[in-house]
Write a protein that holds these residues in place. Structure first.
Motif, PDB file in Angstrom:
ATOM      1  N   ILE A   6     -13.056  -0.991  -8.399  1.00  0.00           N
ATOM      2  CA  ILE A   6     -13.677  -0.522  -7.145  1.00  0.00           C
ATOM      3  C   ILE A   6     -12.603   0.163  -6.303  1.00  0.00           C
ATOM      4  O   ILE A   6     -11.694  -0.500  -5.795  1.00  0.00           O
ATOM      5  CB  ILE A   6     -14.293  -1.689  -6.345  1.00  0.00           C
ATOM      6  CG1 ILE A   6     -15.167  -2.562  -7.250  1.00  0.00           C
ATOM      7  CG2 ILE A   6     -15.089  -1.152  -5.160  1.00  0.00           C
ATOM      8  CD1 ILE A   6     -15.719  -3.801  -6.548  1.00  0.00           C
ATOM      9  N   GLY A   7     -12.702   1.468  -6.164  1.00  0.00           N
ATOM     10  CA  GLY A   7     -11.716   2.231  -5.394  1.00  0.00           C
ATOM     11  C   GLY A   7     -10.831   3.039  -6.329  1.00  0.00           C
ATOM     12  O   GLY A   7     -10.205   2.473  -7.218  1.00  0.00           O
ATOM     13  N   ILE A  31     -15.339   3.220  -9.573  1.00  0.00           N
ATOM     14  CA  ILE A  31     -16.300   3.594  -8.531  1.00  0.00           C
ATOM     15  C   ILE A  31     -15.524   3.988  -7.281  1.00  0.00           C
ATOM     16  O   ILE A  31     -14.757   3.179  -6.742  1.00  0.00           O
ATOM     17  CB  ILE A  31     -17.202   2.391  -8.138  1.00  0.00           C
ATOM     18  CG1 ILE A  31     -17.689   1.623  -9.364  1.00  0.00           C
ATOM     19  CG2 ILE A  31     -18.335   2.820  -7.227  1.00  0.00           C
ATOM     20  CD1 ILE A  31     -18.768   2.266 -10.130  1.00  0.00           C
ATOM     21  N   GLU A  32     -15.709   5.210  -6.820  1.00  0.00           N
ATOM     22  CA  GLU A  32     -14.982   5.699  -5.637  1.00  0.00           C
ATOM     23  C   GLU A  32     -15.973   6.308  -4.657  1.00  0.00           C
ATOM     24  O   GLU A  32     -16.745   7.193  -5.031  1.00  0.00           O
ATOM     25  CB  GLU A  32     -13.915   6.720  -6.062  1.00  0.00           C
ATOM     26  CG  GLU A  32     -13.278   7.504  -4.928  1.00  0.00           C
ATOM     27  CD  GLU A  32     -12.709   6.628  -3.807  1.00  0.00           C
ATOM     28  OE1 GLU A  32     -11.906   5.729  -4.083  1.00  0.00           O
ATOM     29  OE2 GLU A  32     -13.091   6.847  -2.628  1.00  0.00           O
ATOM     30  N   LYS A  33     -15.915   5.869  -3.431  1.00  0.00           N
ATOM     31  CA  LYS A  33     -16.929   6.350  -2.475  1.00  0.00           C
ATOM     32  C   LYS A  33     -16.659   7.771  -1.963  1.00  0.00           C
ATOM     33  O   LYS A  33     -17.584   8.460  -1.551  1.00  0.00           O
ATOM     34  CB  LYS A  33     -17.131   5.359  -1.334  1.00  0.00           C
ATOM     35  CG  LYS A  33     -16.013   5.231  -0.363  1.00  0.00           C
ATOM     36  CD  LYS A  33     -16.423   4.258   0.742  1.00  0.00           C
ATOM     37  CE  LYS A  33     -15.297   4.051   1.708  1.00  0.00           C
ATOM     38  NZ  LYS A  33     -15.608   3.030   2.705  1.00  0.00           N
ATOM     39  N   GLU A  78     -20.619   4.207  -3.751  1.00  0.00           N
ATOM     40  CA  GLU A  78     -20.018   3.086  -3.012  1.00  0.00           C
ATOM     41  C   GLU A  78     -20.478   1.751  -3.581  1.00  0.00           C
ATOM     42  O   GLU A  78     -21.677   1.571  -3.843  1.00  0.00           O
ATOM     43  CB  GLU A  78     -20.435   3.199  -1.541  1.00  0.00           C
ATOM     44  CG  GLU A  78     -19.796   2.136  -0.682  1.00  0.00           C
ATOM     45  CD  GLU A  78     -20.006   2.387   0.803  1.00  0.00           C
ATOM     46  OE1 GLU A  78     -20.654   3.387   1.170  1.00  0.00           O
ATOM     47  OE2 GLU A  78     -19.511   1.565   1.599  1.00  0.00           O
ATOM     48  N   VAL A  79     -19.556   0.844  -3.766  1.00  0.00           N
ATOM     49  CA  VAL A  79     -19.937  -0.513  -4.155  1.00  0.00           C
ATOM     50  C   VAL A  79     -20.400  -1.231  -2.890  1.00  0.00           C
ATOM     51  O   VAL A  79     -19.688  -1.238  -1.883  1.00  0.00           O
ATOM     52  CB  VAL A  79     -18.753  -1.261  -4.804  1.00  0.00           C
ATOM     53  CG1 VAL A  79     -19.079  -2.746  -4.970  1.00  0.00           C
ATOM     54  CG2 VAL A  79     -18.414  -0.640  -6.153  1.00  0.00           C
ATOM     55  N   THR A 109     -10.034  -1.681  -2.904  1.00  0.00           N
ATOM     56  CA  THR A 109     -10.731  -0.987  -1.814  1.00  0.00           C
ATOM     57  C   THR A 109      -9.817  -0.593  -0.652  1.00  0.00           C
ATOM     58  O   THR A 109     -10.275   0.013   0.323  1.00  0.00           O
ATOM     59  CB  THR A 109     -11.883  -1.865  -1.275  1.00  0.00           C
ATOM     60  OG1 THR A 109     -11.366  -3.188  -1.069  1.00  0.00           O
ATOM     61  CG2 THR A 109     -13.038  -1.935  -2.238  1.00  0.00           C
ATOM     62  N   ALA A 111      -7.437  -0.313   2.662  1.00  0.00           N
ATOM     63  CA  ALA A 111      -7.560  -0.750   4.055  1.00  0.00           C
ATOM     64  C   ALA A 111      -7.950   0.446   4.910  1.00  0.00           C
ATOM     65  O   ALA A 111      -7.795   1.595   4.487  1.00  0.00           O
ATOM     66  CB  ALA A 111      -6.231  -1.330   4.534  1.00  0.00           C
ATOM     67  N   ILE A 158       3.496   5.156  10.744  1.00  0.00           N
ATOM     68  CA  ILE A 158       2.698   6.385  10.816  1.00  0.00           C
ATOM     69  C   ILE A 158       2.844   7.040  12.180  1.00  0.00           C
ATOM     70  O   ILE A 158       2.994   8.259  12.282  1.00  0.00           O
ATOM     71  CB  ILE A 158       1.230   6.093  10.447  1.00  0.00           C
ATOM     72  CG1 ILE A 158       1.194   5.637   8.978  1.00  0.00           C
ATOM     73  CG2 ILE A 158       0.337   7.307  10.655  1.00  0.00           C
ATOM     74  CD1 ILE A 158      -0.155   5.181   8.484  1.00  0.00           C
ATOM     75  N   GLU A 161       6.029   8.916  12.239  1.00  0.00           N
ATOM     76  CA  GLU A 161       5.958  10.100  11.372  1.00  0.00           C
ATOM     77  C   GLU A 161       5.128  11.195  12.043  1.00  0.00           C
ATOM     78  O   GLU A 161       5.438  12.377  11.929  1.00  0.00           O
ATOM     79  CB  GLU A 161       5.373   9.732  10.008  1.00  0.00           C
ATOM     80  CG  GLU A 161       6.390   8.997   9.131  1.00  0.00           C
ATOM     81  CD  GLU A 161       5.889   8.649   7.744  1.00  0.00           C
ATOM     82  OE1 GLU A 161       6.717   8.414   6.861  1.00  0.00           O
ATOM     83  OE2 GLU A 161       4.658   8.579   7.537  1.00  0.00           O
ATOM     84  N   VAL A 276      -5.925  -5.765  -5.884  1.00  0.00           N
ATOM     85  CA  VAL A 276      -4.578  -5.190  -5.794  1.00  0.00           C
ATOM     86  C   VAL A 276      -4.543  -4.042  -4.786  1.00  0.00           C
ATOM     87  O   VAL A 276      -5.528  -3.365  -4.570  1.00  0.00           O
ATOM     88  CB  VAL A 276      -4.102  -4.725  -7.203  1.00  0.00           C
ATOM     89  CG1 VAL A 276      -5.101  -3.808  -7.880  1.00  0.00           C
ATOM     90  CG2 VAL A 276      -2.729  -4.047  -7.141  1.00  0.00           C
ATOM     91  N   ASP A 278      -3.760  -2.350  -0.943  1.00  0.00           N
ATOM     92  CA  ASP A 278      -3.865  -2.652   0.494  1.00  0.00           C
ATOM     93  C   ASP A 278      -4.966  -3.658   0.823  1.00  0.00           C
ATOM     94  O   ASP A 278      -5.097  -4.070   1.981  1.00  0.00           O
ATOM     95  CB  ASP A 278      -4.148  -1.359   1.276  1.00  0.00           C
ATOM     96  CG  ASP A 278      -2.903  -0.511   1.440  1.00  0.00           C
ATOM     97  OD1 ASP A 278      -1.880  -0.818   0.800  1.00  0.00           O
ATOM     98  OD2 ASP A 278      -2.962   0.478   2.198  1.00  0.00           O
ATOM     99  N   ALA A 296       2.311   1.966  -0.754  1.00  0.00           N
ATOM    100  CA  ALA A 296       1.974   2.654  -2.008  1.00  0.00           C
ATOM    101  C   ALA A 296       2.784   2.093  -3.170  1.00  0.00           C
ATOM    102  O   ALA A 296       2.289   1.975  -4.297  1.00  0.00           O
ATOM    103  CB  ALA A 296       2.239   4.141  -1.851  1.00  0.00           C
TER     104      ALA A 296
END
Ligand code: FAD
Length: 440
Positions: A6-7, A31-33, A78-79, A109, A111, A158, A161, A276, A278, A296
């Protein structure tokens, strides 16, 4: 074996690609939304800041390439739930629901950015920066001549950056940070003071100990950002206030952050469900406990190890150190292992030593100050973590320190470690040797 992932980003695609290479005859459904996969969000601030213009450069694999490699990839899908009793995931695509059987599920999935309720305002120029769409929108907003005042809320990785990117475009930046310093989770006040000074000297308005309470549309366009210490005007607002794991739909044990609890092989309490990246915790080598490390590097390595492990290979990944680095103006900031903040928060027994040194000889051009903080066990002197800040050589040294921590080296071993030397790169006793020798 049928595996449903999922993701389809860093963790999901690392797992899926490696597992499919290991076990070509097994069925791997991803499965990727979103309608794209393998997107390296780490490039977004540099994209927004005009260092490059093609979003494709942040994508390491297209859906077509993934399908060609034998993966059953379903994008824009989407799951919505996992039925653990019947070992099925329920997905939604084009308004249609479907159930897919599984033997194992890998939850990847990720974050999502935390967006507090700052009241009602026109969202047109208020952004977070995590997706390709965000990147395009922020870049377009920065490119508009009328948008000169950029307010960055949150001075973590972030946020800084984004500041760097906006500064590169000669924007006037206001940074608002609730904590008493920038990068407060990674660096002590003594380590960041020079960086904060250079941010201010670059013309930015850095406000620490300052909390945003609301955002309102300003009468003449733009925004009024209302804080507990007055308000500031901004044409564009970028929020970088941390992340929340996408785990609400899973009825599984969770960490205080919401990340799924997993063992060292990424397995949840349900033996057929793994997690696994985030959305999950990872094992911290120096703390010897599970922590949330949304990076990452963690996602990719843990996912690859899990793919090998589930393929029957005898692999073991000891864990992670949360090693991370950042460029702010001319500065490199890097940390690894148990930082001072983490040591204090976790209550681990520790001692701290800080040195100020030089990165190289003075007769070659490029000598700069470098500051090294070591966190170590006061009895055994085993190094637990470090923070390094300087204009040159901080990042390369933190990598050396990560090796030393993984090898459970002591400060005196670091003091004599045979680092290389030539005048343009170091001094005969490298700054890390000096740090090791001073930490008694
Ligand atoms: C601006 C920025 C800069 C960064 N810089 C660095 C850096 O320099 N170094 C570093 O190590 N890390 C960095 N990171 C962090 C890094 O990007 C993340 O740690 C990494 O992307 C995590 O990968 P992941 O696959 O676990 O999660 P994500 O990348 O969040 O991917 C999760 C995927 O799951 C999909 N998904 C979620 N829910 C569902 C569902 N119900 N059904 C189907 N699909 C779903 C999402 O659409 C997404 O594609 C940065 C992140 C950002 C945003």
């Amino acid at each position: 074996m049928k595996i449903v992932v999922i993701g389809g980003n860093a963790a999901g695609m690392s797992f899926a690609a490696k597992y499919k290479r290991n076990q070509p005859s097994d069925e791997v459904v991803v499965i990727e939304k979103r309608d794209y996969i393998s997107f390296g969000g780490c490039g977004l601030p540099y994209f927004a800041g005009g260092m490059f213009d093609d979003t494709e450069r942040m994508i390491s694999r297209s859906p077509e390439q993934a399908i060609k490699s034998g993966l059953d990839l379903r994008i824009s899908t989407e799951v919505v739930s996992i039925d653990r009793d019947n070992k099925q995931v329920e997905v939604l695509a084009n308004g249609q629901k479907e159930r897919i059987d599984y033997d194992k599920v890998i939850i990847c999935t990720g974050a999502r950015p935390i967006v507090p309720s700052f009241g009602e305002y026109n969202p047109e120029n208020v952004f977070t920066l995590t997706s390709q769409e965000d990147g395009l929108a922020v870049k377009a907003a920065f490119a508009e001549e009328k948008n000169q005042n950029i307010c960055v809320i949150g001075a973590g990785f972030i946020g800084l950056e984004v500041f760097d990117a906006a500064d590169h475009l000669n924007k006037k930046v206001i940074i608002i940070e609730r904590a008493s310093r920038v990068m407060s989770r990674q660096f002590g006040a003594d380590m960041v003071s020079a960086v904060e000074q250079s941010i201010t000297e670059a013309g930015a308005d850095l406000r620490v100990d300052c909390s945003v309470e609301a955002i309102r549309d300003a009468d003449a366009g733009g925004y009024e950002v209302i804080t507990d210490k007055g308000s500031v005007f901004a044409d564009v607002v970028v929020m970088s206030l941390g992340f929340k794991p996408n785990t609400e739909m899973f009825d599984l044990d969770k960490h205080s952050t919401g990340a799924l609890l997993v063992n060292e092989f990424g397995q949840t309490a349900d033996e057929n469900i793994y997690a696994v990246g985030d959305c999950a915790v990872a094992h911290h080598i120096a703390l010897n406990q599970s922590v949330y490390l949304p990076l990452a590097t963690t996602a990719n390595k843990q996912a690859r190890m899990m793919a090998d492990n589930l393929s029957g290979k005898d692999v073991y990944l000891e864990g992670f150190l949360g090693s991370s680095c950042l460029k702010v103006l001319d500065y490199e900031m890097a940390c690894t292992g148990v930082t001072q903040a983490l040591a204090e928060e976790s209550g681990i027994e520790h001692k701290i030593s800080v040195i100020s040194d030089k990165n190289q000889t003075d007769y070659c051009p490029g000598q700069e100050d470098i500051k090294v903080k070591l966190i170590y066990n006061p009895t055994t002197k085993v190094i637990l973590g470090g923070e390094i800040v300087g204009k040159k050589g901080a990042v390369s040294r933190i990598n050396a320190l990560a090796v030393a921590i993984t090898a459970k080296m002591t400060t005196s071993q670091l003091g004599y470690l045979d680092f290389c030397y030539a005048p343009p790169f170091a001094r005969t006793w490298d700054a890390l040797n000096v740090a090791g020798n001073v930490a008694k």
